[in-house]
Design a protein around this motif. Structure first.
Motif, PDB file in Angstrom:
ATOM      1  N   PHE A 115      81.775  46.114  78.918  1.00  0.00           N
ATOM      2  CA  PHE A 115      80.654  45.086  79.039  1.00  0.00           C
ATOM      3  C   PHE A 115      80.573  44.205  80.387  1.00  0.00           C
ATOM      4  CE2 PHE A 115      79.756  40.343  78.496  1.00  0.00           C
ATOM      5  CZ  PHE A 115      78.704  40.596  77.550  1.00  0.00           C
ATOM      6  N   PHE A 116      81.588  44.294  81.126  1.00  0.00           N
ATOM      7  CA  PHE A 116      81.736  43.335  82.564  1.00  0.00           C
ATOM      8  C   PHE A 116      80.753  44.474  83.317  1.00  0.00           C
ATOM      9  CE2 PHE A 116      83.402  43.185  86.687  1.00  0.00           C
ATOM     10  CZ  PHE A 116      83.189  42.007  86.937  1.00  0.00           C
ATOM     11  N   LEU A 117      81.121  45.731  83.368  1.00  0.00           N
ATOM     12  CA  LEU A 117      80.448  46.566  84.355  1.00  0.00           C
ATOM     13  C   LEU A 117      79.024  46.656  84.064  1.00  0.00           C
ATOM     14  CD1 LEU A 117      83.290  49.403  84.581  1.00  0.00           C
ATOM     15  CD2 LEU A 117      82.625  47.641  86.493  1.00  0.00           C
ATOM     16  N   ALA A 118      78.849  46.804  82.681  1.00  0.00           N
ATOM     17  CA  ALA A 118      77.156  47.076  82.308  1.00  0.00           C
ATOM     18  C   ALA A 118      76.566  45.566  82.774  1.00  0.00           C
ATOM     19  CB  ALA A 118      77.111  47.303  80.828  1.00  0.00           C
ATOM     20  N   LEU A 119      77.083  44.591  82.595  1.00  0.00           N
ATOM     21  CA  LEU A 119      76.452  43.314  82.676  1.00  0.00           C
ATOM     22  C   LEU A 119      76.239  43.354  84.377  1.00  0.00           C
ATOM     23  CD1 LEU A 119      75.969  40.744  81.075  1.00  0.00           C
ATOM     24  CD2 LEU A 119      78.183  39.655  82.012  1.00  0.00           C
ATOM     25  N   VAL A 120      77.427  43.723  85.242  1.00  0.00           N
ATOM     26  CA  VAL A 120      77.154  43.653  86.701  1.00  0.00           C
ATOM     27  C   VAL A 120      75.871  44.623  87.062  1.00  0.00           C
ATOM     28  CG1 VAL A 120      78.144  44.302  89.029  1.00  0.00           C
ATOM     29  CG2 VAL A 120      79.361  42.829  87.213  1.00  0.00           C
ATOM     30  N   ILE A 121      75.878  46.028  86.604  1.00  0.00           N
ATOM     31  CA  ILE A 121      75.146  46.791  86.867  1.00  0.00           C
ATOM     32  C   ILE A 121      73.431  46.424  86.293  1.00  0.00           C
ATOM     33  CG2 ILE A 121      74.257  49.288  86.326  1.00  0.00           C
ATOM     34  CD1 ILE A 121      77.118  50.059  86.154  1.00  0.00           C
ATOM     35  N   SER A 122      73.445  45.829  85.313  1.00  0.00           N
ATOM     36  CA  SER A 122      72.164  45.381  84.872  1.00  0.00           C
ATOM     37  C   SER A 122      71.541  44.261  85.359  1.00  0.00           C
ATOM     38  CB  SER A 122      72.129  45.435  83.254  1.00  0.00           C
ATOM     39  OG  SER A 122      72.785  46.698  82.701  1.00  0.00           O
ATOM     40  N   PHE A 123      72.413  43.234  85.502  1.00  0.00           N
ATOM     41  CA  PHE A 123      71.804  41.944  86.064  1.00  0.00           C
ATOM     42  C   PHE A 123      72.338  41.340  87.385  1.00  0.00           C
ATOM     43  CE2 PHE A 123      72.198  41.871  81.278  1.00  0.00           C
ATOM     44  CZ  PHE A 123      70.839  41.562  81.060  1.00  0.00           C
ATOM     45  N   VAL A 124      73.000  42.253  88.080  1.00  0.00           N
ATOM     46  CA  VAL A 124      73.477  41.567  89.568  1.00  0.00           C
ATOM     47  C   VAL A 124      72.783  42.737  90.450  1.00  0.00           C
ATOM     48  CG1 VAL A 124      75.371  41.379  91.070  1.00  0.00           C
ATOM     49  CG2 VAL A 124      75.526  40.578  88.772  1.00  0.00           C
ATOM     50  N   PRO A 125      71.811  42.303  91.254  1.00  0.00           N
ATOM     51  CA  PRO A 125      71.458  43.124  92.087  1.00  0.00           C
ATOM     52  C   PRO A 125      72.117  43.735  93.307  1.00  0.00           C
ATOM     53  CG  PRO A 125      70.120  41.043  92.471  1.00  0.00           C
ATOM     54  CD  PRO A 125      71.396  41.014  91.215  1.00  0.00           C
ATOM     55  N   PHE A 126      72.408  44.890  93.544  1.00  0.00           N
ATOM     56  CA  PHE A 126      73.208  45.416  94.654  1.00  0.00           C
ATOM     57  C   PHE A 126      72.363  46.967  94.846  1.00  0.00           C
ATOM     58  CE2 PHE A 126      75.238  46.983  90.763  1.00  0.00           C
ATOM     59  CZ  PHE A 126      75.680  48.028  91.091  1.00  0.00           C
ATOM     60  N   PRO A 127      72.658  47.300  96.125  1.00  0.00           N
ATOM     61  CA  PRO A 127      72.005  48.675  96.374  1.00  0.00           C
ATOM     62  C   PRO A 127      72.674  49.771  95.446  1.00  0.00           C
ATOM     63  CG  PRO A 127      72.544  47.289  98.507  1.00  0.00           C
ATOM     64  CD  PRO A 127      73.204  46.544  97.294  1.00  0.00           C
ATOM     65  N   GLY A 128      72.215  50.784  95.162  1.00  0.00           N
ATOM     66  CA  GLY A 128      72.797  51.830  94.468  1.00  0.00           C
ATOM     67  C   GLY A 128      72.919  51.559  93.022  1.00  0.00           C
ATOM     68  N   ALA A 129      72.593  50.547  92.299  1.00  0.00           N
ATOM     69  CA  ALA A 129      72.665  50.193  90.944  1.00  0.00           C
ATOM     70  C   ALA A 129      72.147  51.280  89.937  1.00  0.00           C
ATOM     71  CB  ALA A 129      72.249  48.940  90.677  1.00  0.00           C
ATOM     72  N   ARG A 130      70.965  51.912  90.423  1.00  0.00           N
ATOM     73  CA  ARG A 130      70.276  52.969  89.641  1.00  0.00           C
ATOM     74  C   ARG A 130      71.179  54.117  89.662  1.00  0.00           C
ATOM     75  NH1 ARG A 130      64.187  53.667  90.205  1.00  0.00           N
ATOM     76  NH2 ARG A 130      64.239  51.731  89.379  1.00  0.00           N
ATOM     77  N   LEU A 131      71.679  54.325  90.865  1.00  0.00           N
ATOM     78  CA  LEU A 131      72.813  55.610  91.060  1.00  0.00           C
ATOM     79  C   LEU A 131      73.964  55.425  90.379  1.00  0.00           C
ATOM     80  CD1 LEU A 131      72.896  58.136  92.712  1.00  0.00           C
ATOM     81  CD2 LEU A 131      74.150  57.002  94.481  1.00  0.00           C
ATOM     82  N   VAL A 132      74.348  54.407  90.250  1.00  0.00           N
ATOM     83  CA  VAL A 132      75.826  53.953  89.436  1.00  0.00           C
ATOM     84  C   VAL A 132      75.317  54.261  88.171  1.00  0.00           C
ATOM     85  CG1 VAL A 132      77.471  52.573  88.795  1.00  0.00           C
ATOM     86  CG2 VAL A 132      76.699  52.687  90.940  1.00  0.00           C
ATOM     87  N   GLY A 133      74.120  53.997  87.619  1.00  0.00           N
ATOM     88  CA  GLY A 133      73.670  54.105  86.288  1.00  0.00           C
ATOM     89  C   GLY A 133      73.775  55.795  85.832  1.00  0.00           C
ATOM     90  N   ARG A 134      73.033  56.508  86.678  1.00  0.00           N
ATOM     91  CA  ARG A 134      73.224  57.863  86.567  1.00  0.00           C
ATOM     92  C   ARG A 134      74.324  58.397  86.662  1.00  0.00           C
ATOM     93  NH1 ARG A 134      67.934  59.489  88.122  1.00  0.00           N
ATOM     94  NH2 ARG A 134      66.421  58.266  87.213  1.00  0.00           N
ATOM     95  N   PHE A 135      75.269  57.872  87.426  1.00  0.00           N
ATOM     96  CA  PHE A 135      76.762  58.390  87.478  1.00  0.00           C
ATOM     97  C   PHE A 135      77.425  58.375  85.995  1.00  0.00           C
ATOM     98  CE2 PHE A 135      81.275  57.912  88.368  1.00  0.00           C
ATOM     99  CZ  PHE A 135      81.637  59.203  88.762  1.00  0.00           C
ATOM    100  N   ILE A 136      77.135  57.386  85.212  1.00  0.00           N
ATOM    101  CA  ILE A 136      77.761  57.243  84.032  1.00  0.00           C
ATOM    102  C   ILE A 136      77.509  57.950  83.031  1.00  0.00           C
ATOM    103  CG2 ILE A 136      77.684  55.514  81.942  1.00  0.00           C
ATOM    104  CD1 ILE A 136      79.541  54.438  84.580  1.00  0.00           C
TER     105      ILE A 136
END
Length: 300
Positions: A95-116
């Protein structure tokens, strides 16, 4: 009149020659037969073997011997608490990691989602093997400690304990919780977040009152899936080398392969299957309610 009668006769002949429709249940028979042959028949053999003694007679003796043994009771308790603790850890971390990836803008967020998505496809023993390379007795952490201090010993030896199994299972199964959460968070209306923020709500309150209700169905789905998978996990416990951690799948392996006690192994396997099916049934009965509650809140 003759032409009309001939036309009616032709139409009647066409209706008579029209092939009959095949009943729908006929098309169900092949997949049901395949499922029964591949899955149900071996399961029936396992159940029957659990009631068979060494001399081939039918008896409840294998069940009484196995269920009453200290080894089975210890394995059952170990399996349940490790699965429950791993599921709780996966829910919190996911929940914490998904919250950060979805709502905290940072470079590479989409790449991290693909890595999941890629991480979910990894086999469990590969992740465990990587942890062995890092925290094993001859791993990188112990090697770095020896290089910095010059002392002998292995201070990082928790991998062969229940805590090592927990770390490996949480590491491997957390993406199974994150995947449905990321999909659920992508459907959250940003206008709700902006409205709550403009009204003075702090981030924790926004998470608790706006985001968490939307995530409950995904948390229930991901958590139940992880719980069932942890109950049946074999490779992680085996590759960590945790000799004092005996779960139900490890007990099946020990009784069947090492001791050749197939009735006892089948008894443990039947208990493991029954436990998994019961948890799945509980999940199926709870998720629709959670989904309705989430839908009513979203509509409100």
């Amino acid at each position: 009149m003759t032409d009309l009668s001939l036309t009616g006769s032709v139409r009647a002949a066409v209706r008579i020659r029209r092939p009959r429709r095949v009943p729908g249940w006929i098309w169900v028979l092949p997949p049901v037969a395949g499922l029964g042959l591949v899955f149900l028949y071996p399961l029936v053999l396992v159940v029957r073997q659990s009631f068979t003694t060494d001399d081939g007679s039918r008896s409840l003796a294998p069940w009484s011997d196995v269920v009453g043994s200290a080894a089975f009771q210890h394995a059952l308790v170990t399996t349940v608490w490790i699965a429950a603790a791993s599921t709780l850890g996966c829910l919190l971390l996911g929940f914490f990691l998904a919250l950060v990836i979805s709502f905290v803008p940072f470079p590479g967020a989409r790449l991290v989602g693909r890595f999941i998505d890629v991480f979910v496809a990894f086999p469990s023993f590969l992740i465990t093997l990587a942890l062995v390379f890092v925290y094993g007795s001859a791993g990188m952490a112990n090697g770095a400690w020896h290089g910095l201090t010059g002392r002998q010993g292995t201070p990082f030896s928790f991998l062969t304990t229940p805590w090592g199994v927990l770390l490996a299972e949480i590491t491997y199964f957390t993406p199974f919780v994150m995947r449905p959460l990321l999909a659920a968070f992508s459907q959250v209306d940003s206008a709700q977040l902006e409205a709550a923020s403009s009204l003075g709500a702090r981030p924790l309150r926004i998470v608790r009152q706006v985001i968490l209700p939307e995530a409950l169905p995904s948390l229930a789905a991901g958590g139940s899936l992880v719980l069932v998978m942890c109950l049946n996990e074999f490779g992680i416990v085996l590759f960590t080398g945790a000799k004092d951690v005996t779960t139900l799948p490890m007990l099946v392996y020990s009784r069947a392969i090492l001791q050749s006690d197939y009735p006892a192994a089948c008894v443990v396997a039947v208990v493991n299957i029954a436990l998994s099916v019961a948890l799945y049934g509980l999940y199926r009965s709870c998720v629709p309610r959670t989904g309705k509650e989430g839908g009513s809140r979203a509509g409100a």
